[in-house]
Design a protein around this motif. Structure first.
Motif, PDB file in Angstrom:
ATOM      1  N   ALA A 109      22.730  23.164   7.595  1.00  0.00           N
ATOM      2  CA  ALA A 109      24.096  22.852   7.999  1.00  0.00           C
ATOM      3  C   ALA A 109      24.147  21.637   8.914  1.00  0.00           C
ATOM      4  O   ALA A 109      25.111  20.848   8.877  1.00  0.00           O
ATOM      5  CB  ALA A 109      24.723  24.064   8.687  1.00  0.00           C
ATOM      6  N   ILE A 166      24.965  18.082   7.445  1.00  0.00           N
ATOM      7  CA  ILE A 166      26.288  17.725   6.926  1.00  0.00           C
ATOM      8  C   ILE A 166      27.057  16.971   8.002  1.00  0.00           C
ATOM      9  O   ILE A 166      27.338  17.503   9.078  1.00  0.00           O
ATOM     10  CB  ILE A 166      27.060  18.981   6.490  1.00  0.00           C
ATOM     11  CG1 ILE A 166      26.280  19.705   5.390  1.00  0.00           C
ATOM     12  CG2 ILE A 166      28.453  18.606   5.997  1.00  0.00           C
ATOM     13  CD1 ILE A 166      26.901  21.018   4.954  1.00  0.00           C
ATOM     14  N   TYR A 189      33.754  21.495   4.351  1.00  0.00           N
ATOM     15  CA  TYR A 189      32.539  21.383   5.146  1.00  0.00           C
ATOM     16  C   TYR A 189      32.695  20.414   6.314  1.00  0.00           C
ATOM     17  O   TYR A 189      31.792  20.277   7.129  1.00  0.00           O
ATOM     18  CB  TYR A 189      31.350  20.983   4.266  1.00  0.00           C
ATOM     19  CG  TYR A 189      31.611  19.799   3.362  1.00  0.00           C
ATOM     20  CD1 TYR A 189      31.634  18.505   3.851  1.00  0.00           C
ATOM     21  CD2 TYR A 189      31.845  19.989   2.006  1.00  0.00           C
ATOM     22  CE1 TYR A 189      31.878  17.424   3.025  1.00  0.00           C
ATOM     23  CE2 TYR A 189      32.088  18.916   1.162  1.00  0.00           C
ATOM     24  CZ  TYR A 189      32.108  17.634   1.684  1.00  0.00           C
ATOM     25  OH  TYR A 189      32.359  16.572   0.858  1.00  0.00           O
ATOM     26  N   HIS A 239      34.412  20.309   9.586  1.00  0.00           N
ATOM     27  CA  HIS A 239      35.028  21.371  10.382  1.00  0.00           C
ATOM     28  C   HIS A 239      36.060  20.768  11.340  1.00  0.00           C
ATOM     29  O   HIS A 239      35.720  19.993  12.241  1.00  0.00           O
ATOM     30  CB  HIS A 239      33.959  22.138  11.156  1.00  0.00           C
ATOM     31  CG  HIS A 239      32.929  22.765  10.273  1.00  0.00           C
ATOM     32  ND1 HIS A 239      33.253  23.695   9.310  1.00  0.00           N
ATOM     33  CD2 HIS A 239      31.580  22.576  10.179  1.00  0.00           C
ATOM     34  CE1 HIS A 239      32.161  24.070   8.676  1.00  0.00           C
ATOM     35  NE2 HIS A 239      31.129  23.407   9.174  1.00  0.00           N
ATOM     36  N   LEU A 280      26.979  17.917  -2.625  1.00  0.00           N
ATOM     37  CA  LEU A 280      26.731  19.339  -2.398  1.00  0.00           C
ATOM     38  C   LEU A 280      25.809  19.941  -3.461  1.00  0.00           C
ATOM     39  O   LEU A 280      25.856  19.536  -4.630  1.00  0.00           O
ATOM     40  CB  LEU A 280      28.046  20.106  -2.427  1.00  0.00           C
ATOM     41  CG  LEU A 280      28.963  20.008  -1.214  1.00  0.00           C
ATOM     42  CD1 LEU A 280      30.293  20.683  -1.539  1.00  0.00           C
ATOM     43  CD2 LEU A 280      28.323  20.666   0.003  1.00  0.00           C
ATOM     44  N   HIS A 282      27.056  14.251   2.542  1.00  0.00           N
ATOM     45  CA  HIS A 282      28.434  14.499   2.098  1.00  0.00           C
ATOM     46  C   HIS A 282      29.422  13.422   2.558  1.00  0.00           C
ATOM     47  O   HIS A 282      29.024  12.302   2.856  1.00  0.00           O
ATOM     48  CB  HIS A 282      28.875  15.906   2.421  1.00  0.00           C
ATOM     49  CG  HIS A 282      27.914  16.942   1.898  1.00  0.00           C
ATOM     50  ND1 HIS A 282      27.251  16.806   0.698  1.00  0.00           N
ATOM     51  CD2 HIS A 282      27.492  18.114   2.428  1.00  0.00           C
ATOM     52  CE1 HIS A 282      26.469  17.854   0.512  1.00  0.00           C
ATOM     53  NE2 HIS A 282      26.588  18.660   1.539  1.00  0.00           N
TER      54      HIS A 282
END
Length: 369
Positions: free
Chosen positions: A29, A32, A168, A170, A318, A351
């Motif tokens: 995570a 990203i 993704y 946030h 992704l 991404h």
């Protein structure tokens, strides 16, 4: 720049043999990106050649291309496609996708089960704008007829809507003021995209000037990126997945410039998967790009025979996504997975707001006749 030998040049399975698991890879995570590189052209760039991986930056791009190459970018402009609506006491979240030829809009809805054909929705903060539900599908998508059209409707969207940032990225309190500019490319001209063509986010006026000085030709086309960019592939056999349609246009002048550049020996360098899909949708079997205006549902999987694009500048996509499938078709699935493993291990950012790669095409395209 640093070089590393590329791996994974073995044979590729056919599209019919491929499953979702063939396009999976581990991604922490923390890899990203939540914010873009600043300045934009300071982002990292992984050059993926036939035999080597080379670590570069976006600013190296003019030196990685050749005089006479044709850089083709998407000039769509992102509009605020996420709306809040109500029907009586019921609240409904809408994400617009694309307009239909009859002027109605295709959209996705949260709480769509509360809606029926003929319901009228009040769009919040839009000065009396309403939407009539004229069709409803099992997947939660709707067709909406708004009470305004044309520029008046787009102005209402601009007042009432919010950017439909990818899930993704946030943003617990919604997109920020910085996102309004960060999520728009330097090429943006024609409003209509739900999502940004993210490879274009890396370009700056200074980088464009350096490309001009290097003799790289620049051409734009328009593909309005739709909501399908965010939707997961649910079919286990990937060939069974159906792409959502997206609207695009290649002008006669743009098509002529691309064909003239190719005839003179230039390579077609697509900025992003959106540019590539539209170019391939408009190309003849012998690689000639024709003017185009309409929808494309082209789904590119390994085994697809490319007709006109020689290089692809794109972000890191992704796992299990149609975009990862496209780049695997372009550069070779095993080579892409090896490149992504290198990128994750060496701190590349993934991404929409992340870094990029410059891919060499796996196949050989015959020269134009």
């Amino acid at each position: 720049m640093t070089d590393q030998a590329a791996t994974g040049r073995g044979g590729e399975p056919s599209a019919a043999e491929l499953s979702l698991a063939d396009f999976d890879y581990p991604l922490p995570a923390a890899s990203i990106a939540q914010q873009p590189a600043r300045p934009r052209d300071s982002a990292r760039l992984l050059q993926v050649g036939r035999d080597r991986l080379t670590d570069c930056t976006i600013r190296d791009l003019p030196g990685l291309l050749r005089r006479g190459d044709i850089l083709v970018a998407n000039d769509t402009r992102v509009f605020p496609a996420r709306l809040q609506a109500s029907r009586g006491a019921a609240r409904v979240g809408l994400t617009l996708d694309r307009p239909r030829p009859d002027g109605a809009w295709h959209a996705l809805a949260r709480n769509a089960r509360r809606l029926s054909l003929g319901d009228t929705l009040a769009i919040q903060a839009a000065d009396g704008l309403t939407a009539l539900v004229i069709d409803k599908a099992a997947d939660g998508s709707l067709v909406l007829a708004f009470s305004r059209d044309g520029e008046a409707l787009m102005a209402a969207f601009a007042r009432a809507g919010a950017l439909a940032l990818p899930p993704y990225i946030h943003r617990p309190h919604g997109p920020t003021a910085a996102d309004a500019s960060d999520y728009q490319t330097v090429f943006a001209r024609h409003p209509g995209a739900v999502a940004a063509p993210t490879a274009g986010l890396h370009f700056t006026p200074g980088l464009l000037a350096a490309l001009d000085t290097a003799g790289v030709r620049r051409v734009t086309l328009t593909l309005h990126v739709g909501i399908g960019s965010f939707l997961p592939v649910r079919a286990e056999r990937v060939a069974d997945h159906r792409m959502h349609a997206e609207r695009g246009e290649i002008s006669a002048a743009a098509a002529a410039a691309i064909n003239q550049g190719r005839a003179a020996g230039g390579r077609v360098v697509a900025v992003g998967t959106t540019s590539l899909r539209l170019l391939e949708s408009a190309a003849t079997a012998d690689g000639l790009v024709t003017p185009f205006r309409g929808d494309t549902e082209l789904f590119i999987l390994p085994g697809y025979r490319f007709k006109t694009v020689d290089r692809l500048l794109t972000n890191f996509h992704l796992p299990r996504s149609t975009l990862l499938m496209l780049v695997a078709a372009f550069a070779g699935r095993q080579r892409i997975l090896a490149a992504y493993a290198h990128a994750a291990a060496t701190g590349y950012r993934f991404h929409s707001y992340g870094d990029a790669c410059l891919l060499e095409r796996f196949q050989t395209i015959p020269p134009m006749p």
